[in-house]
Enzyme design. Structure first.
Site, PDB file in Angstrom:
ATOM      1  N   TYR A  74       0.839  -1.205   0.000  1.00 36.53           N
ATOM      2  CA  TYR A  74       0.000   0.000   0.000  1.00 36.53           C
ATOM      3  C   TYR A  74       0.872   1.253   0.000  1.00 36.53           C
ATOM      4  O   TYR A  74       0.591   2.222  -0.688  1.00 36.53           O
ATOM      5  CB  TYR A  74      -0.935   0.025   1.222  1.00 36.53           C
ATOM      6  CG  TYR A  74      -1.913   1.169   1.134  1.00 36.53           C
ATOM      7  CD1 TYR A  74      -3.133   1.016   0.478  1.00 36.53           C
ATOM      8  CD2 TYR A  74      -1.607   2.428   1.660  1.00 36.53           C
ATOM      9  CE1 TYR A  74      -4.025   2.077   0.350  1.00 36.53           C
ATOM     10  CE2 TYR A  74      -2.487   3.492   1.535  1.00 36.53           C
ATOM     11  CZ  TYR A  74      -3.692   3.318   0.884  1.00 36.53           C
ATOM     12  OH  TYR A  74      -4.559   4.365   0.750  1.00 36.53           O
ATOM     13  N   PHE A 126      -7.084  22.181 -24.416  1.00 35.04           N
ATOM     14  CA  PHE A 126      -7.442  20.769 -24.497  1.00 35.04           C
ATOM     15  C   PHE A 126      -8.664  20.559 -23.603  1.00 35.04           C
ATOM     16  O   PHE A 126      -8.775  21.180 -22.541  1.00 35.04           O
ATOM     17  CB  PHE A 126      -6.297  19.827 -24.112  1.00 35.04           C
ATOM     18  CG  PHE A 126      -6.720  18.402 -24.349  1.00 35.04           C
ATOM     19  CD1 PHE A 126      -6.838  17.924 -25.639  1.00 35.04           C
ATOM     20  CD2 PHE A 126      -7.090  17.574 -23.298  1.00 35.04           C
ATOM     21  CE1 PHE A 126      -7.316  16.637 -25.880  1.00 35.04           C
ATOM     22  CE2 PHE A 126      -7.567  16.296 -23.536  1.00 35.04           C
ATOM     23  CZ  PHE A 126      -7.675  15.826 -24.830  1.00 35.04           C
ATOM     24  N   THR A 127      -9.551  19.679 -24.024  1.00 29.84           N
ATOM     25  CA  THR A 127     -10.863  19.527 -23.382  1.00 29.84           C
ATOM     26  C   THR A 127     -10.781  19.367 -21.853  1.00 29.84           C
ATOM     27  O   THR A 127     -11.335  20.164 -21.110  1.00 29.84           O
ATOM     28  CB  THR A 127     -11.598  18.327 -24.000  1.00 29.84           C
ATOM     29  OG1 THR A 127     -10.730  17.198 -23.962  1.00 29.84           O
ATOM     30  CG2 THR A 127     -12.000  18.608 -25.446  1.00 29.84           C
ATOM     31  N   LYS A 260      -0.161   7.925 -23.394  1.00 28.03           N
ATOM     32  CA  LYS A 260       0.214   8.245 -24.779  1.00 28.03           C
ATOM     33  C   LYS A 260       1.689   7.916 -24.996  1.00 28.03           C
ATOM     34  O   LYS A 260       2.046   6.758 -25.163  1.00 28.03           O
ATOM     35  CB  LYS A 260      -0.077   9.719 -25.060  1.00 28.03           C
ATOM     36  CG  LYS A 260      -1.556  10.034 -25.295  1.00 28.03           C
ATOM     37  CD  LYS A 260      -2.318  10.232 -24.041  1.00 28.03           C
ATOM     38  CE  LYS A 260      -3.636  10.927 -24.250  1.00 28.03           C
ATOM     39  NZ  LYS A 260      -4.456  10.927 -23.041  1.00 28.03           N
TER      40      LYS A 260
HETATM   41  N1  PM9 Z   1      -6.248  12.795 -24.547  1.00 32.32           N
HETATM   42  C1  PM9 Z   1      -7.039  11.755 -26.530  1.00 32.32           C
HETATM   43  O1  PM9 Z   1      -7.689  10.857 -27.061  1.00 32.32           O
HETATM   44  C2  PM9 Z   1      -7.898  10.925 -24.305  1.00 32.32           C
HETATM   45  C3  PM9 Z   1      -9.197  11.376 -23.899  1.00 32.32           C
HETATM   46  S1  PM9 Z   1      -9.877  12.897 -24.460  1.00 32.32           S
HETATM   47  C4  PM9 Z   1     -10.569  12.482 -25.901  1.00 32.32           C
HETATM   48  O2  PM9 Z   1      -6.338  12.560 -27.164  1.00 32.32           O
HETATM   49  C5  PM9 Z   1      -3.787  16.047 -23.584  1.00 32.32           C
HETATM   50  C6  PM9 Z   1      -3.031  16.819 -24.584  1.00 32.32           C
HETATM   51  C7  PM9 Z   1      -4.482  14.909 -23.932  1.00 32.32           C
HETATM   52  C8  PM9 Z   1      -5.221  14.187 -22.949  1.00 32.32           C
HETATM   53  C9  PM9 Z   1      -6.025  13.086 -23.298  1.00 32.32           C
HETATM   54  C10 PM9 Z   1      -5.188  14.670 -21.613  1.00 32.32           C
HETATM   55  C11 PM9 Z   1      -5.931  13.976 -20.519  1.00 32.32           C
HETATM   56  C12 PM9 Z   1      -4.481  15.799 -21.325  1.00 32.32           C
HETATM   57  N2  PM9 Z   1      -3.798  16.465 -22.313  1.00 32.32           N
HETATM   58  O3  PM9 Z   1      -7.033  11.086 -20.804  1.00 32.32           O
HETATM   59  O4  PM9 Z   1      -6.925  11.961 -18.509  1.00 32.32           O
HETATM   60  O5  PM9 Z   1      -4.433  14.495 -25.200  1.00 32.32           O
HETATM   61  O6  PM9 Z   1      -5.108  10.536 -19.313  1.00 32.32           O
HETATM   62  O7  PM9 Z   1      -5.321  12.787 -20.209  1.00 32.32           O
HETATM   63  C13 PM9 Z   1      -7.052  11.865 -25.084  1.00 32.32           C
HETATM   64  P1  PM9 Z   1      -6.151  11.511 -19.671  1.00 32.32           P
END
Ligand code: PM9
Length: 459
Positions: A74, A126-127, A260
């Site tokens: 843990y 970014f979203t 990624k």
């Molecule tokens: N990116 C992508 O498919 C996954 C979900 S949103 C459609 O591109 C950036 C530049 C990203 C990103 C995720 C995140 C968030 C932050 N910044 O999905 O939470 O491309 O691990 O990361 C997606 P997490």
């Protein structure tokens, strides 16, 4: 002159996962059931999955072996210390807080640094990043260069910031209202476009002058480094690992979606250099993610991540990864398909406004195009346009982004050149019958990040 030689992937395939082609009738039914949203399709109904490069990459045999070395204590797992040491060595940051994925880190840093009424400039939104900034009381301000909003413009570093835009914001609201500049490597929503080191250094100088931090969204930093190596003269003889380290050293902290660049199926982290911010983050992570030495990740996942980080900065890996994306992009360009130029690093972005010029933006051309490609071949892609851009918080109207795109995202080390050929042929087929395609209307709209779960009907 020496003849140009072909490149090949720096690995061979040891294990395969079967994929199945379905009938067109089956795909039409599946898509209707999914409300014309590719996020709502079942993966078993998909033939080639280009929804995202997030968590979909193939791990190496070393990474799989790493899973077996998981220390699932843990507290104080040895895999955490390995991860921390790796982040310090390759990314330069001193302190690490693991999180379950990128948005976990965005949540924590936004809550720590942003106060109600603050402004957060960034090289395009970014979203998830923007949503967390807003939920913490901030307002995102786009300071990316204008060229990034033009899908035809051939600027090599469309992720660069426009320093004049930042200076204008500082003059207007004062540096005290700007806790940090949010810098993404690469810029996802612009089509996977890189920022140059020249621009980042100039930004560092300006932010230092005003005491403003830079927080780095380092999701695809190795891919960005590759574009710097290719296109910024000063860096052509540097290796990817050196360039990645230099990018990170110019910033004060980072949020990372390890799903990624670092080629793991789940995971992320927040990394900072300031001990006070680290102390706050370490305290906050136990509320939202888990103890500060695992933050929502299993020990085995942290081990696979530490190994993935080392693999992600190998020159031959990144050359083949981006090379495959370029292969598909060049094929589509030769077919006359409108795509975002220059070709980005993690996927090909179809220009839906140009592909389907007869469909109004509020009839969702990119959403429509992603649906049509799926019906044609079972290739799953993703909308990156008006649906992703959401609504204006004050007026309640749709935001109308200049880029209305469909992303064909390439997972790392997963598909072959033959898959790329099949994808290109499918896009070409849809292009040939583009005039007969009608738009969509939205029939269900969730409050947050609507692109994930919205539902549509054919007009
Ligand atoms: N990116 C992508 O498919 C996954 C979900 S949103 C459609 O591109 C950036 C530049 C990203 C990103 C995720 C995140 C968030 C932050 N910044 O999905 O939470 O491309 O691990 O990361 C997606 P997490």
């Amino acid at each position: 002159m020496e003849k140009k030689r072909s490149w090949a992937e720096p690995y061979k395939i040891k294990m395969v996962e079967p994929v199945f082609m379905t009938t067109e009738k089956h795909r039409i039914e599946a898509l209707e059931e999914a409300g014309y949203n590719t996020f709502l399709l079942k993966s078993e109904d998909v033939y080639i999955d280009l929804l995202t490069d997030s968590g979909t990459s193939a791990m190496s045999d070393r990474q799989w072996a790493g899973l077996m070395m998981g220390d699932e204590a843990y507290a104080g797992s040895r895999n955490f210390y390995h991860l921390e040491e790796t982040i310090r060595k390759y990314y330069s940051y001193k302190y690490v807080v693991p999180t379950h994925q990128g948005r976990g880190a965005e949540h924590i840093i936004s809550k720590i640094l942003i106060k109600e009424g603050d402004y957060i400039p960034g090289n395009m939104y970014f979203t998830t990043t923007k949503l967390h900034q807003e939920l913490a009381g901030g307002k995102f301000v786009d300071i990316v260069i204008d060229e990034a909003h033009d899908p035809e413009c051939l600027h090599k570093f469309k992720g660069d910031t426009d320093l004049k835009k930042l200076e204008a914001l500082i003059d207007k609201v004062g540096a005290g209202k700007i806790p940090y500049v949010s810098i993404a490597t690469t810029v996802n929503m612009a089509g996977g476009q890189p920022i140059s080191l020249g621009n980042l250094k100039a930004l560092r100088k300006l932010t230092n002058k005003h005491g403003i931090k830079i927080i780095h969204d380092m999701t695809r930093v190795a891919e960005n480094a590759f574009m710097i190596q290719q296109n910024e003269d000063e860096y052509k003889d540097k290796c990817i690992a050196e360039i990645v380290y230099e990018i990170c050293s110019l910033t004060d902290g980072a949020t990372m979606s390890s799903k990624k660049d670092a080629m793991v199926n789940i995971g992320g982290f927040l990394a900072v250099n300031d001990p006070e911010i680290f102390d706050k983050a370490r305290n906050m992570v136990v509320i939202y993610e888990g103890l500060h030495t695992y933050g929502g990740m299993a020990g085995r996942d942290m081990e696979a991540l530490a190994i993935g980080i080392k693999e992600s900065v190998q020159d031959d890996h990144i050359r083949a990864r981006v090379g495959q994306v370029f292969y598909l992009g060049e094929k589509l360009l030769a077919m006359g398909i409108p795509i975002v130029k220059p070709i980005g690093t993690h996927g090909i972005f179809l220009n839906a406004k140009k592909f389907l010029p007869h469909i109004r933006q509020d009839e969702f051309p990119a959403q429509t195009l992603a649906a049509e490609i799926y019906i044609d071949s079972g290739v799953r892609s993703m909308e990156r346009g008006i649906v992703s851009a959401g609504r204006n918080k004050e007026t309640g109207e749709h935001n109308y982004p200049s880029l209305e795109l469909v992303r064909l995202t390439i997972p790392r080390r997963v598909y072959t050149q033959a898959h790329m050929d099949v994808i290109a042929e499918s896009v070409q087929r849809v292009y040939e019958r583009r005039d007969s395609i009608r738009g969509l209307k939205m029939v269900y709209e969730p409050e947050y990040l609507r692109f994930f779960q919205a539902r549509f009907k054919k007009l």
